[in-house]
Design an enzyme around this catalytic site. Sequence first.
Site, mmCIF file in Angstrom:
data_model
loop_
_atom_site.group_PDB
_atom_site.id
_atom_site.type_symbol
_atom_site.label_atom_id
_atom_site.label_comp_id
_atom_site.label_asym_id
_atom_site.label_seq_id
_atom_site.Cartn_x
_atom_site.Cartn_y
_atom_site.Cartn_z
ATOM 1 N N ASP A 1 0.786 -1.236 0.000
ATOM 2 C CA ASP A 1 0.000 0.000 0.000
ATOM 3 C C ASP A 1 0.820 1.290 0.000
ATOM 4 O OD1 ASP A 1 -2.564 -0.988 -0.276
ATOM 5 O OD2 ASP A 1 -2.770 -1.414 1.855
ATOM 6 N N ARG B 1 -15.145 -3.984 -4.633
ATOM 7 C CA ARG B 1 -14.151 -2.894 -4.608
ATOM 8 C C ARG B 1 -12.844 -3.340 -5.257
ATOM 9 N NH1 ARG B 1 -14.596 -1.344 0.137
ATOM 10 N NH2 ARG B 1 -12.774 -2.100 1.228
ATOM 11 N N THR C 1 -9.428 -15.269 -1.727
ATOM 12 C CA THR C 1 -9.994 -13.973 -1.390
ATOM 13 C C THR C 1 -9.544 -13.533 -0.014
ATOM 14 O OG1 THR C 1 -11.975 -12.617 -1.591
ATOM 15 C CG2 THR C 1 -12.191 -14.633 -0.257
ATOM 16 N N ASP D 1 -5.955 -4.688 -5.586
ATOM 17 C CA ASP D 1 -5.699 -3.361 -5.024
ATOM 18 C C ASP D 1 -4.323 -2.809 -5.447
ATOM 19 O OD1 ASP D 1 -7.025 -5.414 -3.547
ATOM 20 O OD2 ASP D 1 -7.296 -4.094 -1.843
HETATM 21 N N1 GLY Z 1 -7.084 -2.066 -0.153
HETATM 22 C C1 GLY Z 1 -8.017 -2.586 0.771
HETATM 23 C C2 GLY Z 1 -9.400 -2.181 0.501
HETATM 24 O O1 GLY Z 1 -9.747 -1.738 -0.571
HETATM 25 O O2 GLY Z 1 -10.186 -2.312 1.420
#
Ligand code: GLY
Length: 395
Positions: free
Chosen positions: A111, A244, A232, A172
């Site tokens: 992240d 998401r 997942t 993500d």
């Molecule tokens: N990157 C984690 C989420 O979208 O919750």
Amino acid sequence: MKHRNISLEWPERFTGKYVIDSAKIDAAIEKALEKIERNIEAWKDGFVGTYTTGFRYPIGENNNWVCGMHTGLYLLAYEISGKKVFLDAAKAHLETYKTRLDGKIALMDHDVGFVYTPACVAAYRLTGEEKYKEWALEAANHLYDAGFAKKGGFILRGFNWANESGCRTMMDTLMNAPLLFWSAQMTGNKEHYEAALSQEKITERLLIRDDASSFHHYQFEPDTYAPRCGVTWQGHTDDSCWSRGHSWGIYGFPIAYSYCREDWLLEVHRDITYYMLNHLPDDLVPYWDYDFTEGDHPRDTSASAVAVCGLHEACRHLKDGAEEKAIYENAAAQLLEVLIDRYTGDIGTPYEGLIHHVTAGVPQNIGIDECAMYGDYFYLEALMRFRNPDWTMYW
Ligand code: GLY
């Protein structure tokens, strides 16, 4: 890349020109800015946590993955309005990004891009101050040096993974790869460019299924980095499509296209977009997982907000007259209008965030039908894109 050639099941839902009145966009922006300005006082002691409880954000330090979007929200508000109060709020945050880098505070996972792009890349764009560029470049070096598994060709979920679930990559991460594309653009660093492109390729090959749904995570063998299987984390099942996560792809692939201009990125984007559009319920607000298309299940409005940004970005790269361009324009407008009309709490209502009915993680039982900064940030970015289609994105 695989040629999936997904078609729209109900093209009539997204046919024709659909326009949101510009006065409605202006009013939505005004309401959002007013809310953010009021929140500056409540949030002045630091950074919001990852989701609200009872629609109020907890406040902590610069130590989670949504912090960059919190600072980015202030910067967007500043760019839209020119008001110094928002720039001052962002500046009160920005020095902590250097401290966070120095101490590697909660920076040992993929992240890093979510943290540094909307904060430091954006701050550099808006202010021209070199230090923000240096911090973003330092973050990119860290993402590459500690996080890119050269043998596997992907960015690790966890850099020093203690158990094998760190040896994964995920949808993500398509939003973290842009930090490497950006640093390559700034410095000419070819390794960063190739690593980011490799992340796109591996995601298309392993995480996007033949029906254009997506695995949330992909597990690799910890000793060899050989591909093992899709799994997942926040989705309903290993074989389902977490909404998401899917939207991170709907935005991530066109961002990558903006840097590398490889046509397959827009092809896979079209396939996963059509998958989403085929799985939206009648009111066009995604459930938290595309296993659900009707009934009483939590929604995830952040999946809409992120997707609107991705559809808009893709439109910038498609020729006028392209069939999918007209569909994306129509869908983006409809999805955004539903958010504006039904999911933005008025001032004085309990919702501290800009949009509600975001769902953080159903399997984890966290942040269900709440607000979250990724919902707020991407909602405001979507409004910015509708007001100013030529906006230079932060990603
Ligand atoms: N990157 C984690 C989420 O979208 O919750």
